[in-house]
Design an enzyme around this catalytic site. Structure first.
Site, short mmCIF file in Angstrom:
data_model
loop_
_atom_site.label_atom_id
_atom_site.label_comp_id
_atom_site.label_asym_id
_atom_site.label_seq_id
_atom_site.Cartn_x
_atom_site.Cartn_y
_atom_site.Cartn_z
N ARG A 223 0.85 -1.19 0.00
CA ARG A 223 0.00 0.00 0.00
C ARG A 223 0.89 1.24 0.00
O ARG A 223 1.89 1.30 0.71
CB ARG A 223 -0.92 0.03 1.23
N HIS A 271 0.99 -0.52 -10.51
CA HIS A 271 0.05 -1.31 -9.72
C HIS A 271 -0.30 -2.62 -10.45
O HIS A 271 -1.48 -2.94 -10.67
CB HIS A 271 -1.23 -0.51 -9.42
#
Length: 308
Positions: A223, A271
């Site tokens: 994250r 990502h």
């Protein structure tokens, strides 16, 4: 008939409709899967953050919200969400994460970037064996344990850290504040696989980065908020951190003017470390519907107090 509402957007509906229907049929579940039901008739909601559905109040009979993402930080604070919430632990996602982490760990270990940067000259070097390259994983949940197992299988000595005490075969485990210091003390490569909670934000900061051996490398497929960006950039500039490969960010897509794009010791990946696979994720959703109908405990139910 079990009524399931798919509230994860039109784009995902196009790729999830068929796998979900196949997964329900495989478990002999009689499911009416639609993108819109009368709210009071809905038994389960298949969900993704960013959905148009933000008010769960009308869903008075819903038994669970089944998230398609591993992360739940964008939904857990919704005060209208009073029914059980389950996060996604997808076997396909886990496999992808293991491959990304092992690939970039080996890239660092074998100094592949050094080769790419010296293509015009003969510059021999001998990397150490994996047994001499300590790796620390921050986060020993499903993903962290899977990556730890794969890395120990490759011969790396792996240390793990978690907020509470854990035991993982073949891994030196630490927890708590002192445990964090100990876990970082000898780490040449650090992998971040923690959830985004108030307790984990900026976990890698000026102090914790200074606890690492000089030149350590960072991998963050977890994250974005786990890292204090300014502190990491400063540590990269001084050489305290040798390189960072980052797959997740506080703002996504990463803004074009962000320093990470142009820093010579940062690799940005968009990502891609671990994306939910519809075929395998659908099986997790179907299993939780089966459990709900059988009165069994849901798998991967979120602990609201812990935030994951």
């Amino acid at each position: 008939m079990i009524k399931v509402e798919f509230a994860a957007g039109d784009t995902r509906w196009a790729v999830y409709e068929t796998p979900l229907k196949q997964a329900f049929a495989k478990l002999n579940l009689d499911v009416d899967l639609q993108t819109r039901h009368a709210p009071q008739d809905v038994d389960y909601i298949v969900y993704a953050p960013g959905s148009d559905l933000q008010d769960f109040t009308p869903y008075t009979n819903a038994k669970a919200v089944l998230n398609l993402w591993a992360g739940v930080e964008r939904i857990i604070g919704n005060e209208t969400l009073t029914m059980p919430l389950c996060r996604m632990v997808d076997p396909g996602l886990t496999t992808a994460m293991v491959e990304w982490v092992c690939g970039h760990t080996l890239r660092y270990h074998l100094e592949i970037d050094k080769c790419l940067n010296t293509q015009n000259r003969w510059d021999p070097y001998v990397p150490p064996l994996a047994k001499d390259r300590p790796v620390t994983i921050l986060g020993l949940g499903e993903l962290g344990q899977a990556c730890a197992s794969a890395l120990t299988g490759l011969g790396f000595p792996v240390t793990g850290w978690s907020r509470s005490k854990r035991e993982v075969p073949g891994v030196t485990c630490h927890h708590g504040d002192q445990g964090m210091h100990d876990a970082l003390a000898n780490a040449q490569i650090v992998v971040l696989l923690l959830p985004d909670t108030p307790a984990t934000q900026n976990l890698l900061n000026e102090q914790s980065l200074s606890n690492l051996p000089k030149g350590a490398r960072i991998l963050n497929p977890g994250r974005g908020p786990l890292i204090d960006d300014d502190a990491l950039l400063a540590a990269l500039d001084t050489g305290q951190i040798g390189h960072a490969t980052l797959d997740v960010f506080r703002v996504e897509p990463l803004p074009l003017g962000h320093p990470y794009w142009t820093h010579p010791n940062v690799t940005v990946t968009p990502h891609i470390a671990a994306e939910t696979r519809p075929s395998t994720a659908a099986e997790i959703i179907a299993e939780n519907v089966r459990r709900g109908e059988a009165g069994l405990e849901f798998i991967y139910q979120v602990d609201r107090d812990r935030g994951y």
